[in-house]
Design an enzyme around this catalytic site. Sequence first.
Site, PDB file in Angstrom:
ATOM      1  N   SER A 266       0.811  -1.221   0.000  1.00 61.55           N
ATOM      2  CA  SER A 266       0.000   0.000   0.000  1.00 61.55           C
ATOM      3  C   SER A 266       0.843   1.270   0.000  1.00 61.55           C
ATOM      4  O   SER A 266       0.352   2.341   0.361  1.00 61.55           O
ATOM      5  CB  SER A 266      -0.949   0.003   1.207  1.00 61.55           C
ATOM      6  OG  SER A 266      -1.755  -1.148   1.185  1.00 61.55           O
ATOM      7  N   LYS A 268       4.377   1.894   1.274  1.00 61.88           N
ATOM      8  CA  LYS A 268       5.451   2.253   2.216  1.00 61.88           C
ATOM      9  C   LYS A 268       6.788   2.426   1.506  1.00 61.88           C
ATOM     10  O   LYS A 268       7.495   3.418   1.707  1.00 61.88           O
ATOM     11  CB  LYS A 268       5.604   1.181   3.313  1.00 61.88           C
ATOM     12  CG  LYS A 268       4.410   1.023   4.220  1.00 61.88           C
ATOM     13  CD  LYS A 268       4.646  -0.035   5.289  1.00 61.88           C
ATOM     14  CE  LYS A 268       4.913  -1.422   4.725  1.00 61.88           C
ATOM     15  NZ  LYS A 268       3.809  -1.987   3.925  1.00 61.88           N
ATOM     16  N   ASN A 393       2.357  -9.894  -6.936  1.00 65.08           N
ATOM     17  CA  ASN A 393       3.217  -9.766  -5.745  1.00 65.08           C
ATOM     18  C   ASN A 393       4.681 -10.062  -6.077  1.00 65.08           C
ATOM     19  O   ASN A 393       5.455 -10.424  -5.194  1.00 65.08           O
ATOM     20  CB  ASN A 393       2.712 -10.693  -4.635  1.00 65.08           C
ATOM     21  CG  ASN A 393       3.324 -10.367  -3.279  1.00 65.08           C
ATOM     22  OD1 ASN A 393       3.575  -9.207  -2.955  1.00 65.08           O
ATOM     23  ND2 ASN A 393       3.598 -11.397  -2.484  1.00 65.08           N
TER      24      ASN A 393
HETATM   25  P1  GDP Z   1       4.459  -1.434   0.382  1.00 69.40           P
HETATM   26  O1  GDP Z   1       4.264  -2.882   0.129  1.00 69.40           O
HETATM   27  O2  GDP Z   1       3.540  -0.885   1.434  1.00 69.40           O
HETATM   28  O3  GDP Z   1       5.873  -1.105   0.611  1.00 69.40           O
HETATM   29  O4  GDP Z   1       3.987  -0.700  -0.951  1.00 69.40           O
HETATM   30  P2  GDP Z   1       4.834  -0.257  -2.233  1.00 69.40           P
HETATM   31  O5  GDP Z   1       5.464   1.074  -2.033  1.00 69.40           O
HETATM   32  O6  GDP Z   1       5.714  -1.349  -2.687  1.00 69.40           O
HETATM   33  O7  GDP Z   1       3.647  -0.078  -3.262  1.00 69.40           O
HETATM   34  C1  GDP Z   1       2.743  -1.135  -3.543  1.00 69.40           C
HETATM   35  C2  GDP Z   1       2.066  -0.880  -4.864  1.00 69.40           C
HETATM   36  O8  GDP Z   1       1.333   0.337  -4.794  1.00 69.40           O
HETATM   37  C3  GDP Z   1       3.054  -0.721  -6.011  1.00 69.40           C
HETATM   38  O9  GDP Z   1       2.536  -1.340  -7.146  1.00 69.40           O
HETATM   39  C4  GDP Z   1       3.154   0.774  -6.174  1.00 69.40           C
HETATM   40  O10 GDP Z   1       3.479   1.128  -7.502  1.00 69.40           O
HETATM   41  C5  GDP Z   1       1.767   1.266  -5.775  1.00 69.40           C
HETATM   42  N1  GDP Z   1       1.814   2.613  -5.165  1.00 69.40           N
HETATM   43  C6  GDP Z   1       2.683   3.054  -4.222  1.00 69.40           C
HETATM   44  N2  GDP Z   1       2.469   4.360  -3.915  1.00 69.40           N
HETATM   45  C7  GDP Z   1       1.425   4.755  -4.683  1.00 69.40           C
HETATM   46  C8  GDP Z   1       0.714   6.005  -4.833  1.00 69.40           C
HETATM   47  O11 GDP Z   1       1.009   7.008  -4.209  1.00 69.40           O
HETATM   48  N3  GDP Z   1      -0.327   6.011  -5.717  1.00 69.40           N
HETATM   49  C9  GDP Z   1      -0.680   4.893  -6.438  1.00 69.40           C
HETATM   50  N4  GDP Z   1      -1.704   4.986  -7.283  1.00 69.40           N
HETATM   51  N5  GDP Z   1      -0.022   3.707  -6.338  1.00 69.40           N
HETATM   52  C10 GDP Z   1       1.005   3.641  -5.477  1.00 69.40           C
HETATM   53  P1  PGA Z   2       5.461  -4.970   2.074  1.00 66.42           P
HETATM   54  O1  PGA Z   2       6.406  -6.095   2.699  1.00 66.42           O
HETATM   55  O2  PGA Z   2       4.730  -4.424   3.250  1.00 66.42           O
HETATM   56  O3  PGA Z   2       6.447  -4.046   1.482  1.00 66.42           O
HETATM   57  O4  PGA Z   2       4.515  -5.526   1.075  1.00 66.42           O
HETATM   58  C1  PGA Z   2       6.254  -7.426   2.686  1.00 66.42           C
HETATM   59  C2  PGA Z   2       5.073  -7.935   3.473  1.00 66.42           C
HETATM   60  O5  PGA Z   2       4.539  -7.220   4.340  1.00 66.42           O
HETATM   61  O6  PGA Z   2       4.708  -9.077   3.225  1.00 66.42           O
HETATM   62 MN    MN Z   3       5.355  -5.400   5.026  1.00 65.78          MN
HETATM   63 MN    MN Z   4       7.425  -2.452   0.816  1.00 63.62          MN
END
Ligand code: GDP
Ligand code: PGA
Ligand code: MN
Ligand code: MN
EC number: 4.1.1.32
Length: 614
Positions: A266, A268, A393
């Site tokens: 989401s 991060k 993923n």
């Molecule tokens: P994490 O798993 O919480 O670290 O999330 P990520 O930063 O890896 O992002 C997860 C997915 O959401 C990826 O496909 C990103 O391209 C997308 N994403 C991240 N930030 C944004 C944003 O500000 N807007 C949109 N629309 N998508 C985003």
């Molecule tokens: P994510 O990390 O939060 O960047 O997706 C791996 C996880 O929580 O499984």
């Molecule tokens: Mn995580």
């Molecule tokens: Mn991440």
Amino acid sequence: MIDVDVVLHEAGLENSHVQDFVRHWAALTGAERIEVINASDDPRLLREALDAGELLPAGEGRYYSRSYVKDTARSEERTVVATSDPADAGVYNNWRPAAEMRPLLEERMRGASAGKTMYVVPYLMAPPGSPLEAYAAGVELTDCRTVVLHMIRMARVGVEHINDLADPASFVRGVHVTGDLETLGQGTPDDQRYFVTVADERTILHYGSSYGGNALLGKIAHGLRQASYDGWRSGQFLAEQFMLLGITDRETGGTYHICGGFPSASGKTNLAMMLAPDALGDRYHVEFYGDDIAWLRVDPEDGRIYAINPEFGVFGVAKDTNEATNPTAVDAIGPDTGTIFTNVAYNENTGDVWWEGKTPEPPADTTGWRDWTGQLISERPADGKDAPWAHPNSRFTTTLAKVPNIAPDFDKAQGVPIDAIIFGGRTRDREPLIRAVTDVAEGVYDGLTLGAEATFAAEGVEGQLRYDPMSMRPFLSYAEGAYAAHWLAIIGAATSKPLFAHVNWFQRDAEDGRFLWPGYRDNLRALLWLMKLKNGEVTGIRTPVGIVPTREELDLAGMDVRPEDLDRLLGIDVARWRQEMEHREEHLAQFGGLPEAIWEAHRRVAAALDAAQS
Ligand code: GDP
Ligand code: PGA
Ligand code: MN
Ligand code: MN
């Protein structure tokens, strides 16, 4: 029979408690060889993995791996937290008695590593010298070489982290046995997998996967589940699924640190890697500290909350990573970074990799390209032609040092002082771009009632709207009431309190479903407003659910966003929020022993919404 003591001694591993631990599990799993791992073994292990076909070359100094097709995400269903105290059972932690789980896992693991090498991976989940170092040492035993290669990237690995412990018995004992992935019935009623943290014994037993958080025990099982339990039991700290970033204002010389939780996949990683928008880039610079885990404690010197990132690397979502969304990540996974790509598409002739959103269209010439399952793109059956090339993923694994905006003091032992704690997630309506919460109990309440759409980072839940307290739902290790009380105690003990905020980059247009906010680099604008609010430079508008920016307060230089979208992005739909409060009430009522301060916060917000409606 291998002589475990001789092997460990020759590897310079002198901790007798580690020796006992390895001896026990080597005998039980039936491993044929034992190998002690240091980070310096990386080049040799890479060569061995390439020779064995476990990795494929993906250009200069980069590697490609595919996991088993039914093993591509964390399994929440099969994850258990066990202790000997039934009072530890919460709503989300899948608590089971330790006395039941340990024999069950021993039975699954018995003889299951026959013929394989057992790698002994000593690691540290903290910058060396950290005040929380006592909770950071661990040893993972694994029978999977690619897991070792991931561990070397994601944690500080080497015998030095385990030989000189203040209390030599005090390390987390992790055992990972892959099992025969083709016969485990993943996702069926006969699922054989188990991912268990025996929290009060500081023992982690994971069986039946070689993927990510299911198999790299330092990261999620230790860094989040075990650490949050340890933080509570010791009364010393919080361990949260938080990113951690710094913002430097070159004009005023000010620096700020913000940490915060969004559910897996989401945003991060993207937020912490963020490059300031071009129009603001001369003035502001964002520094990366961490993207998935932070440990928070009160510093006795200045009474502020300090945070560390216990990890050593980044396990990032590949989807939509490109020069426009995240140029920092593109650099961090470039040539000679040692990056390992998992479950993206792969060209077997050129070693190129591709994922959805890397470029607007997939490569036109499909020669040599295989999708994440290994199927040649050119030979996909008609009914499979529209399937994504990469698994949603799919991930990249690289080290913190390769991230271009890494903070110069990222491995500072004390960590950094926290100015604000934010929560967020994928919420298509209701939640504005940002709302600030100044009261600590209301901030903790806001985290506990974080509701968002679940993502592909966990099996079988994508798109489900659900509550995800502090984004810790899959990682909670003790009862939610006690968890809330511990949060209030830690933040309450700080003499200088962080500001709280809720953010949402994912509001959508009700008609066409497009994102109303461009997101990514522009997210900095919301954080800059928050820091101005903290400094008293703006006042925002008070609403029943917090303070939101006025249009004028938000720096939109160099950005075009439709005025009607901006109204939606910053607006509070009181009627919609009043419905939400009823769901929150049910959500919170599930938790036993929730502190009265949280209920009071809930009632205050509800009453303010009622007053706003009438
Ligand atoms: P994490 O798993 O919480 O670290 O999330 P990520 O930063 O890896 O992002 C997860 C997915 O959401 C990826 O496909 C990103 O391209 C997308 N994403 C991240 N930030 C944004 C944003 O500000 N807007 C949109 N629309 N998508 C985003
Ligand atoms: P994510 O990390 O939060 O960047 O997706 C791996 C996880 O929580 O499984
Ligand atoms: Mn995580
Ligand atoms: Mn991440």
